[in-house]
Design an enzyme around this catalytic site. Structure first.
Site, PDB file in Angstrom:
ATOM      1  N   ASN A   1       0.813  -1.214   0.000  1.00 19.24           N
ATOM      2  CA  ASN A   1       0.000   0.000   0.000  1.00 19.24           C
ATOM      3  C   ASN A   1       0.846   1.264   0.000  1.00 19.24           C
ATOM      4  O   ASN A   1       0.341   2.345  -0.325  1.00 19.24           O
ATOM      5  CB  ASN A   1      -0.945   0.002   1.205  1.00 19.24           C
ATOM      6  CG  ASN A   1      -2.318  -0.552   0.867  1.00 19.24           C
ATOM      7  OD1 ASN A   1      -3.224   0.157   0.440  1.00 19.24           O
ATOM      8  ND2 ASN A   1      -2.465  -1.854   1.032  1.00 19.24           N
TER       9      ASN A   1
ATOM     10  N   ILE B   1     -11.309  -7.369   0.722  1.00 18.56           N
ATOM     11  CA  ILE B   1     -12.697  -7.589   0.302  1.00 18.56           C
ATOM     12  C   ILE B   1     -12.786  -8.483  -0.925  1.00 18.56           C
ATOM     13  O   ILE B   1     -13.770  -9.206  -1.100  1.00 18.56           O
ATOM     14  CB  ILE B   1     -13.420  -6.251   0.027  1.00 18.56           C
ATOM     15  CG1 ILE B   1     -12.714  -5.482  -1.115  1.00 18.56           C
ATOM     16  CG2 ILE B   1     -13.494  -5.401   1.280  1.00 18.56           C
ATOM     17  CD1 ILE B   1     -13.518  -4.296  -1.620  1.00 18.56           C
TER      18      ILE B   1
ATOM     19  N   CYS C   1      -7.304  -0.929   8.988  1.00 22.84           N
ATOM     20  CA  CYS C   1      -6.941  -1.730   7.817  1.00 22.84           C
ATOM     21  C   CYS C   1      -6.408  -0.739   6.787  1.00 22.84           C
ATOM     22  O   CYS C   1      -5.438  -0.042   7.059  1.00 22.84           O
ATOM     23  CB  CYS C   1      -8.120  -2.560   7.312  1.00 22.84           C
ATOM     24  SG  CYS C   1      -9.701  -1.687   7.184  1.00 22.84           S
ATOM     25  N   SER C   2      -7.051  -0.611   5.631  1.00 20.31           N
ATOM     26  CA  SER C   2      -6.620   0.404   4.666  1.00 20.31           C
ATOM     27  C   SER C   2      -7.413   1.693   4.880  1.00 20.31           C
ATOM     28  O   SER C   2      -6.886   2.688   5.354  1.00 20.31           O
ATOM     29  CB  SER C   2      -6.782  -0.119   3.234  1.00 20.31           C
ATOM     30  OG  SER C   2      -5.911  -1.217   3.008  1.00 20.31           O
TER      31      SER C   2
ATOM     32  N   GLY D   1     -10.281   1.676   6.759  1.00 21.06           N
ATOM     33  CA  GLY D   1     -10.840   1.624   8.108  1.00 21.06           C
ATOM     34  C   GLY D   1     -12.345   1.478   8.164  1.00 21.06           C
ATOM     35  O   GLY D   1     -12.945   1.858   9.171  1.00 21.06           O
ATOM     36  N   TRP D   2     -12.958   0.910   7.103  1.00 21.02           N
ATOM     37  CA  TRP D   2     -14.424   0.764   7.164  1.00 21.02           C
ATOM     38  C   TRP D   2     -14.888  -0.653   6.815  1.00 21.02           C
ATOM     39  O   TRP D   2     -16.083  -0.886   6.657  1.00 21.02           O
ATOM     40  CB  TRP D   2     -15.109   1.790   6.271  1.00 21.02           C
ATOM     41  CG  TRP D   2     -14.664   1.842   4.829  1.00 21.02           C
ATOM     42  CD1 TRP D   2     -14.418   0.791   3.996  1.00 21.02           C
ATOM     43  CD2 TRP D   2     -14.425   3.016   4.044  1.00 21.02           C
ATOM     44  NE1 TRP D   2     -14.040   1.228   2.743  1.00 21.02           N
ATOM     45  CE2 TRP D   2     -14.036   2.605   2.742  1.00 21.02           C
ATOM     46  CE3 TRP D   2     -14.515   4.384   4.300  1.00 21.02           C
ATOM     47  CZ2 TRP D   2     -13.738   3.503   1.725  1.00 21.02           C
ATOM     48  CZ3 TRP D   2     -14.203   5.276   3.290  1.00 21.02           C
ATOM     49  CH2 TRP D   2     -13.827   4.839   2.021  1.00 21.02           C
ATOM     50  N   ASP D   3     -13.976  -1.623   6.701  1.00 17.69           N
ATOM     51  CA  ASP D   3     -14.360  -3.013   6.429  1.00 17.69           C
ATOM     52  C   ASP D   3     -13.847  -3.944   7.527  1.00 17.69           C
ATOM     53  O   ASP D   3     -14.584  -4.330   8.421  1.00 17.69           O
ATOM     54  CB  ASP D   3     -13.832  -3.454   5.059  1.00 17.69           C
ATOM     55  CG  ASP D   3     -14.564  -2.755   3.912  1.00 17.69           C
ATOM     56  OD1 ASP D   3     -15.799  -2.705   3.956  1.00 17.69           O
ATOM     57  OD2 ASP D   3     -13.888  -2.267   2.981  1.00 17.69           O
ATOM     58  N   ARG D   4     -12.584  -4.311   7.451  1.00 22.51           N
ATOM     59  CA  ARG D   4     -12.026  -5.191   8.476  1.00 22.51           C
ATOM     60  C   ARG D   4     -11.973  -4.512   9.838  1.00 22.51           C
ATOM     61  O   ARG D   4     -12.124  -5.171  10.880  1.00 22.51           O
ATOM     62  CB  ARG D   4     -10.624  -5.636   8.053  1.00 22.51           C
ATOM     63  CG  ARG D   4     -10.619  -6.644   6.921  1.00 22.51           C
ATOM     64  CD  ARG D   4      -9.257  -6.813   6.274  1.00 22.51           C
ATOM     65  NE  ARG D   4      -8.930  -5.716   5.384  1.00 22.51           N
ATOM     66  CZ  ARG D   4      -7.904  -5.710   4.536  1.00 22.51           C
ATOM     67  NH1 ARG D   4      -7.091  -6.762   4.484  1.00 22.51           N
ATOM     68  NH2 ARG D   4      -7.669  -4.677   3.745  1.00 22.51           N
TER      69      ARG D   4
END
Length: 498
Positions: free
Chosen positions: A176, A208, A272-273, A275-278
């Site tokens: 990243n 994802i 995470c990247s 900050g809204w999934d994992r």
């Protein structure tokens, strides 16, 4: 998208074209279609409109025994009108020692300006914070304001330490940096005279796209369930989807956070990247393990409002854009994790699995405005609270159906839940096989236990065989040692006689 397949029997291509034209006229945009389909028989205003604020106040005011608790403030100005971070809530909990200007500078260093903020704090002052990845980039950029913020979070915990929980595999986080992101260099967050320690750990959770591929494999596997009579081969295909492996990894990482905060009194910063999934998977599940409030019907609603809805999980992209690379069953996967814990601790929850099934169904159904759009700001701009029914209102109207009859509220009140992730993760058959005949779901549950028991018996038999071999080896070794000893004695006697 929800494992449901519909077969439409049409008499001719003319009927098919007529149906297609009708659907094209009716469907404008997914959100508009959802608003049109929503029923408004119940009040649209969510009974949890203020639940997030109330939950923060509950967490902060109960800290009267901890001197540092008042160093956290409920900040209603920093992101007022979503002007700083469009995907963040308007109410944030930040260290009171840092100015609004410095917090804004810290936000600029984070992806999507999602700066580190508190979402939960223990009675000992150990906090769960969340953010997005830092904008380190290939040049290894740093930010004095971000450093000050992270150091402050560390010093406010009882242990004066902070563990950064990066949900990604280390290699992914490193890659990243090419796109301007990356991960924290903990050396830059600790100066020689600092009274705090900062470390980082990677949880190795896939992104994802990997979850979507796993979901697609799971969907195909579940559709084949009724077509096979061999449970072992079916479970082999299920294992190949890696879905249960992913679920176990999420529960395991959440338990890691819960133990750090609840047992070691160490604060954590989870990201995470973006900050809204994992990130919400880990922060919300960790809070569920730590805090019995979130194991109640009202509590789980407040937790989802706080960690998922207000902090900008992209429900529109993840749950409703099935023809897009952005589709991924992140929220359902989180519900699966809760079900795994509920199955292991059936008396610790006020709500039952029926509530989880309803949440999993309606995050796709578009019946409620609660799970539309990608952020709180988007829902506010479309006035969804006024135009659509709230899932929470519907839940309250049907509350009795979601009460767990085995709940024992006082039993686990002050205990952290520690689920077993080694051999207790099961397929959530009531959800994934819900379109299969009831007997198939029951057989799948029995098959899982049967396969597990057979594997366990095989392991025990193998262990017993190993023990038998070891016993034989030891017996042989002891016998040889005894023979050598006797031989030496015989030699010694012969020498004495000579």
């Amino acid at each position: 998208k929800d494992l449901c397949l519909l077969d439409l029997g049409l008499s001719s291509y003319a009927s098919l074209n007529k149906l297609s034209q009708h659907l094209q006229r009716r469907i404008q945009t997914p959100v508009q279609m959802g608003i049109a389909a929503c029923r408004s028989s119940l009040p649209g205003a969510s009974p949890y409109a203020m639940a997030v604020d109330q939950d923060y106040r509950r967490l902060l005011t109960r800290q009267h025994t901890h001197a540092e608790a008042w160093a956290w403030q409920l900040d209603c100005d920093l992101n007022d009108g979503h002007r700083l971070a469009p995907t963040y809530p308007t109410v944030l909990v930040t260290p009171s020692s840092l100015s609004t200007a410095e917090l804004a500078k810290a936000a600029a260093y984070r992806s999507k300006k999602r700066l580190p903020v508190l979402t939960w704090i223990s009675e000992h002052g150990a906090a769960i914070c969340r953010s997005s990845q830092p904008n380190v980039g290939m040049r290894g950029s740093e930010s004095a304001s971000d450093t000050a913020l992270v150091q402050q979070i560390a010093t406010l915990s009882t242990s004066s330490s902070l563990v950064i929980i990066d949900a990604r595999p280390h290699q992914n986080a490193l890659l990243n940096r090419v796109r301007g992101g990356g991960y924290e260099d903990v050396k830059s967050y600790v100066v020689s005279d600092a009274l705090c320690s900062v470390s980082i750990e990677f949880m190795d959770l896939d992104n994802i796209h990997a979850m979507r591929r796993s979901w697609e494999g799971l969907s195909k596997c579940c559709q084949e369930r009724a077509l096979t009579d061999d449970p072992r081969s079916w479970h082999l295909r299920l294992a190949q989807t890696k879905w249960l492996e992913h679920v176990a990894a999420i529960v395991r990482a959440s338990l890691k956070i819960a133990r750090l905060v609840g047992q070691e009194h160490t604060s954590t910063l989870v990201h995470c990247s973006d900050g809204w999934d994992r990130t919400p998977q880990l922060t919300s599940l960790a809070q569920l393990l730590l805090d019995p409030t979130y194991r109640t019907i009202d509590g789980i609603a407040a937790l989802i409002e706080k960690e998922w809805l207000s902090f900008g999980h992209c429900f529109e992209l993840r749950s409703n854009s099935t023809d897009s690379d952005e589709f991924s069953p992140i929220f359902v996967q989180f519900l699966d994790c809760i079900w795994q814990v509920l199955r292991q601790f059936p008396t610790a929850f006020e709500f039952n699995a029926r509530l989880l099934l309803s949440l999993a169904h309606h995050c796709y159904s578009r019946r409620f405005g609660t799970f539309m759009c990608n952020s709180q700001r988007d829902r506010e701009s479309l006035l969804l609270r006024a135009k659509t029914e709230s899932f929470w209102s519907w839940m309250q109207a049907n509350r009795q159906a979601f009460v767990n009859e085995f709940w024992e509220p006082g039993k686990m009140e002050n205990k952290m839940l520690e689920p077993n992730t080694t051999n207790s993760i099961r397929l959530w058959s009531d959800y994934y096989l819900r379109y299969q005949p009831a007997g198939e779901r029951e057989h799948a549950d029995v098959d899982q236990v049967t396969v597990f028991l057979k594997d366990k018996i095989a392991e025990l038999e193998a262990a017993a065989a190993v023990e038998t071999i070891l016993a034989r080896v030891i017996a042989v070794a002891e016998r040889e040692a005894l023979e050598r000893h006797l031989s030496l004695l015989h030699i010694c006697r012969c020498r004495r006689r000579g």
